[in-house]
Design a protein around this motif. Structure first.
Motif, PDB file in Angstrom:
ATOM      1  N   VAL A  18       1.028  -1.097  -0.005  1.00 56.69           N
ATOM      2  CA  VAL A  18       0.104   0.168   0.088  1.00 56.69           C
ATOM      3  C   VAL A  18       0.907   1.175  -0.009  1.00 56.69           C
ATOM      4  CG1 VAL A  18      -1.794   1.180   1.255  1.00 56.69           C
ATOM      5  CG2 VAL A  18      -1.900  -1.202   1.275  1.00 56.69           C
ATOM      6  N   TYR A  48      -1.060  -0.770  -4.662  1.00 54.43           N
ATOM      7  CA  TYR A  48      -2.140   0.011  -4.577  1.00 54.43           C
ATOM      8  C   TYR A  48      -1.589   1.572  -3.909  1.00 54.43           C
ATOM      9  CZ  TYR A  48      -5.152  -4.092  -5.853  1.00 54.43           C
ATOM     10  OH  TYR A  48      -5.454  -5.078  -6.462  1.00 54.43           O
ATOM     11  N   TRP A  58      -6.904   3.795  -5.276  1.00 53.09           N
ATOM     12  CA  TRP A  58      -7.349   2.970  -4.303  1.00 53.09           C
ATOM     13  C   TRP A  58      -6.590   3.322  -2.939  1.00 53.09           C
ATOM     14  CZ3 TRP A  58     -11.730   0.576  -5.300  1.00 53.09           C
ATOM     15  CH2 TRP A  58     -11.963   0.371  -6.767  1.00 53.09           C
ATOM     16  N   GLY A  59      -7.639   3.348  -1.900  1.00 58.03           N
ATOM     17  CA  GLY A  59      -6.889   3.493  -0.456  1.00 58.03           C
ATOM     18  C   GLY A  59      -7.607   2.210   0.200  1.00 58.03           C
ATOM     19  N   PRO A  60      -6.728   1.919   1.643  1.00 63.07           N
ATOM     20  CA  PRO A  60      -7.253   0.930   2.312  1.00 63.07           C
ATOM     21  C   PRO A  60      -8.361   1.067   3.167  1.00 63.07           C
ATOM     22  CG  PRO A  60      -5.272   1.792   3.348  1.00 63.07           C
ATOM     23  CD  PRO A  60      -5.535   2.565   1.593  1.00 63.07           C
ATOM     24  N   LYS A  61      -9.333   0.031   3.237  1.00 59.62           N
ATOM     25  CA  LYS A  61     -10.716   0.356   4.157  1.00 59.62           C
ATOM     26  C   LYS A  61     -10.521  -0.517   5.131  1.00 59.62           C
ATOM     27  CE  LYS A  61     -15.519   0.147   3.893  1.00 59.62           C
ATOM     28  NZ  LYS A  61     -15.560  -0.902   5.084  1.00 59.62           N
ATOM     29  N   TYR A 112     -13.217   9.773  -0.765  1.00 52.97           N
ATOM     30  CA  TYR A 112     -13.280   8.662  -1.374  1.00 52.97           C
ATOM     31  C   TYR A 112     -14.837   8.347  -1.719  1.00 52.97           C
ATOM     32  CZ  TYR A 112      -9.220   7.403   1.100  1.00 52.97           C
ATOM     33  OH  TYR A 112      -7.809   7.329   1.421  1.00 52.97           O
ATOM     34  N   PHE A 114     -10.229  -2.425  -0.360  1.00 50.23           N
ATOM     35  CA  PHE A 114      -9.859  -0.974  -0.933  1.00 50.23           C
ATOM     36  C   PHE A 114     -11.103  -0.232  -1.291  1.00 50.23           C
ATOM     37  CE2 PHE A 114      -6.052  -3.211  -1.900  1.00 50.23           C
ATOM     38  CZ  PHE A 114      -4.876  -2.349  -1.274  1.00 50.23           C
ATOM     39  N   LYS A 115     -11.038   1.261  -0.899  1.00 48.64           N
ATOM     40  CA  LYS A 115     -12.157   1.852  -1.318  1.00 48.64           C
ATOM     41  C   LYS A 115     -11.625   2.847  -2.605  1.00 48.64           C
ATOM     42  CE  LYS A 115     -11.611   4.885   2.861  1.00 48.64           C
ATOM     43  NZ  LYS A 115     -12.216   5.304   4.105  1.00 48.64           N
TER      44      LYS A 115
END
Length: 899
Positions: free
Chosen positions: A592, A616, A645-648, A679, A662-663
């Protein structure tokens, strides 16, 4: 209010250089004497004539005192500095002189160290009396100074042999004229500045050489010590090495001086006269510096050392409107001259590096402002060791940067406007490979004013690029430096954070070895704050501290599941791999982050055995912070890069990672450019994996390092410090690198380390300002869009590309498979440089000292003898004979200009 002392007032009026001024108790002529001169001494001095030698017997007769008492007072007054003496008479008997204030007793009184430190007003007294008498007269002084004060004499080796010169223009003439009669003492100007807290880092001791009878005067009154001719030449050479200006006294007529001084413009009151009042006639030699633009490569060495700000960087290339026309300093020859024409800020303005129209983009955009154009030219000539020396004037770690630099010089390269930028970094890497061979390694010599080590110990905390850069430049300046590093090996993130396939450890070790050979001591396995405290180091006599511990910790995203087995920060993972390259990673890995560190993490994951590696990041492809060539290499190793994409959430089972959700990121920054990701909470992606490596940022781990200190922490837990000096709220603590700026590149840290070394040198010496006369290292890039570059004016060959070792699958090894340029490639690539920049000299500012010529390694700047009248010497008493005719002619010109 103290009682007015009439004898002191009368004496001040007698000695003053201010024509027509009535001295009062508020004037320096009064209070500068009143603090140390008794009324009885004043009686003796008033019996003397200014600058007229007289014996003790003659003076005793006139002041009506017994001879013995008169002699006692004369000796005491000589020690104080009110009087001087010599033996210049037929009988060779001692005769005393009541000098002017400047040059004279105001100067001599500052030579008495104990006296001026007990009475600091004497320092101010010298400053005032070297300025006030000249405020009106300076624009009327013709070439040669007309017997006023001091006179610049050029560096002798800068005088062209083919040009006719006169004996008084040669240092050797004066050294031989007074052969066997030399003494050296402290610089009165620098001492005066120090006492006032205005020192510029050029120190006072053993700088001014008295000759002839002045040598005896200095020694007998405790103001100096005898030296031989060998030491005279050593002092003069050290002065030139440090960029100081030679000056001789100019008040006693033809072919007679009493001192040779080695001056810096930030402290010297004589040089100040021409700089403050913008009247170079008062200082300049018979010479003017001229630049051969064909040879000049804008390395900036002449600019850095030019005391008058006459040399500045400009451009060599023409614009679409034609050649750039550079402004010249206005002169008082035919213009009314007053305070509106002066420059009170000359000490800083003389440090401006380039014209507003700009210079070479490569030097401008490099954080360390390395002389890129210069070392490219040297490499083209096969002068590889010279090129290495030039690089190391700004960057102690060229081999390291040759492997990992983010190449801002190339991004700005003018050649990129035509086709492709010059492969600057690859050329630098070729040059720097000499560092790996002990036989061709360059160990910079110690260069300072005193010619020996300084006693002040400095502690550097953190052996990363910032800390080691600071240590390098302090050691080169002559300081005993100890670097404390908590890990077993020095190098910081160079050693523990950058994988070997990008930076081999033998490269780092080779350049660290240079520091060891320069005398830097490394204490590894010592954590300051834990194993030893700052207070304990102060007790061990360390005088200053440079804290550069970097951002050693990683950051997590603060999402659910981050504590599961299989989740690591990228920094943790890289440290593990750099400590043990046999570290294994099984299963699928998600990295990430989208920066260079994230790319290193992903490529390391491939090499540690991960079956599938994906990245990502929040950013789209065009705004991803990682360098494009590094991303390309990662993709070539099978790593997929997913943008936006960012971690959820991290999915887990039995405490272990099973996947990550990811969101969709729709924007990374807000309208003001601040990091503020937004997001789409309705668009998600779930990816199965066994490992999640969070490479989204780094953190500072202070531990107990700052315990008990006044250092303040600010944004990102970084240290708060002055942006120029790097000094914190704890005066003896300086910071730099990532603990100050947050995570940046090695070259940024290296540049910060050099600036901190400048600050620490000044700090450890009493009375030195951290800012006055300091080069701010501000450069302006030329406007590439305005250039006119004919297609037949440059080599049109394509950019060279380095090869890779054959027969090796890069993704299976931690070794660096990139090859260095061949010598043939270096020749081809350096020929592509357009040579954008060149130094431009304003002859109206040049004082003809020749210091610039000693720093140029390209035979591009020379002295030209264009002002022969400037070598004329005249007695002070005769100055009006020269000033009045010149002033009359000048006034006529002024009147004509008004019409």
């Amino acid at each position: 209010m103290a009682e007015e002392r009439k004898l002191i007032l009368k004496l001040g009026q007698k000695i003053t250089d201010r024509i027509g001024h009535k001295v009062t108790v508020d004037d320096p002529e009064y209070w500068g004497l009143a603090c140390v001169i008794t009324d009885e001494m004043a009686e003796v001095a008033l019996a003397m004539k200014v600058r007229k030698p007289a014996s003790a017997q003659e003076i005793a007769k006139k002041c009506k005192k017994p001879l013995k008492r008169t002699e006692e007072l004369l000796q005491e007054m000589s020690v104080i500095g009110l009087l001087e003496y010599n033996w210049e008479n037929a009988d060779h008997h001692k005769q005393y002189i009541l000098p002017m204030f400047v040059p004279g007793c105001a100067e001599f009184m500052n030579m008495n160290k104990e006296q001026v430190e007990e009475h600091p007003e004497i320092a101010r007294f010298f400053e005032r009396m070297s300025r006030l008498p000249l405020e009106k007269v300076t624009p009327m002084v013709p070439l040669g100074g007309a017997g006023v004060g001091m006179h610049v004499i050029p560096v002798e080796k800068a005088i062209p042999t083919e040009q006719k010169s006169v004996s008084v223009e040669h240092i050797s003439h004066w050294v031989q004229k007074y052969k066997g009669k030399y003494a050296v003492g402290a610089c009165s100007c620098r001492r005066s500045r120090r006492i006032q807290g205005e020192g510029c880092g050029h120190l006072e001791d053993d700088m001014c050489i008295g000759v002839g009878d002045m040598a005896d005067y200095l020694v007998e009154t405790g103001k100096g010590r005898y030296i031989d001719e060998v030491e005279v030449m050593e002092i003069l050479q050290r002065a030139e090495d440090n960029g100081l200006v030679h000056q001789i006294t100019n008040i006693d007529g033809e072919d007679k001086i009493f001192a040779i001084c080695n001056c810096c413009v930030c402290s010297c009151y004589a040089l100040r006269t021409s700089q403050l009042f913008n009247t170079p006639n008062l200082s300049r030699s018979a010479y003017i510096a001229r630049v051969d633009a064909n040879n000049c490569v804008a390395c900036g060495q002449c600019v850095e050392y030019c005391p008058s700000g006459a040399a500045k960087l400009g451009q060599k290339l023409c614009t679409k409107e034609g050649p750039v026309v550079y402004p010249k300093q206005e002169l008082p020859d035919a213009v009314k001259w007053g305070p509106e024409k002066w420059n009170e800020n000359y000490r800083d303005d003389n440090q401006i590096n380039c014209y507003d129209t700009g210079t070479s983009p490569c030097k401008t955009n490099c954080p360390a402002h390395i002389a890129v154009q210069g070392y490219i030219k040297m490499a083209s000539q096969g002068r590889y060791l010279d090129a290495l020396k030039l690089i190391k004037k700004e960057n102690p770690f060229p081999a390291v940067c040759g492997s990992i630099c983010n190449r801002r010089c190339e991004q700005a390269c003018t050649r990129g406007e035509i086709d492709q930028a010059v492969a600057i970094d690859e050329v630098k890497k070729f040059i720097a490979m000499q560092e790996l061979n002990a036989e061709t390694r360059y160990i910079p010599p110690m260069v300072n004013q005193i010619g020996k080590m300084y006693p002040q110990k400095v502690a550097v905390i953190g052996a990363g690029p910032a800390g080691m850069s600071c240590a390098f430049f302090l050691a080169q300046k002559g300081y005993p430096v100890t670097v404390f590093e908590k890990h077993r090996h020095p190098g910081g993130m160079l050693t523990h954070g950058i994988p070997g396939f990008r930076l081999e450890k033998d490269v780092v070790d080779a350049e660290i070895e240079v520091l060891r050979e320069m005398g830097v001591e490394f204490k590894c396995g010592v954590e300051v704050g834990k194993d030893v405290t700052l207070a304990e180091l102060r007790a061990q006599d360390y005088k200053a501290f440079y804290i550069a511990i970097g951002c050693q910790g990683g950051r997590k995203a603060g999402v659910p599941g981050e504590e599961a087995v299989g989740v690591l920060t990228g920094v943790e993972f890289l440290h593990m791999v750099n400590t043990d390259e046999t570290t294994g990673l099984t299963g699928r890995t998600i990295v990430v982050g989208g920066g260079n560190v994230a790319v290193d993490v992903a490529r390391s994951a491939v090499r540690t055995g991960s079956s599938d590696v994906s990245m990502y990041c929040l950013e789209d492809k065009d705004s991803m912070p990682a360098a494009a060539d590094e991303v390309e290499e990662a993709e070539g190793e099978g790593i997929t890069v997913n943008h936006g994409w960012g971690p959820k959430e991290i999915l887990t089972a039995d405490g272990k990672v099973t996947g990550i959700v990811f969101k969709k990121c729709i924007s990374v920054f807000d309208a003001d450019g601040r990091f503020c990701p937004q997001y789409d909470e309705n668009e998600f992606k779930t990816v199965e994996c066994e490992n999640v490596l969070m490479s989204i940022g780094q953190s500072i781990i202070w531990g107990n390092l700052l315990e008990g200190s006044k250092v303040e922490l600010g944004r990102g837990n970084g240290a708060v410090a002055d942006s120029l000096t790097y000094q914190t709220a704890e005066p003896d603590i300086f910071v730099g690198g990532d603990v100050y700026t947050g995570p940046k590149f090695a070259i940024d840290a290296i540049a910060a380390g050099k600036e901190a070394a400048v600050s620490i040198h000044r700090f450890v010496h009493e009375g030195q300002s951290l800012t006055i006369g300091r080069n701010r290292r501000e450069f302006v890039e030329l406007d590439k869009k305005k250039l006119d570059i004919p297609s037949d004016s440059y080599d049109n060959s394509a950019r060279q590309v380095p090869g890779h070792q054959s027969g090796i699958d890069a993704k299976t090894t931690f070794r660096d498979t990139r090859l260095t340029f061949t010598e043939e490639q270096v020749k081809a690539e350096t020929a592509r440089c357009l040579g954008c920049g060149a130094t431009v000299v304003d002859e109206n500012r040049c004082i003809g000292c020749g210091v610039c010529t000693t720093k140029c390694e390209f035979d591009a700047i020379h002295l030209s003898r264009e002002l022969p009248d400037a070598s004329r010497m005249m007695k002070s008493e005769d100055k009006m004979k020269a000033i009045l005719p010149y002033a009359a002619k000048r006034q006529i010109k002024i009147m004509r200009n008004k019409k």
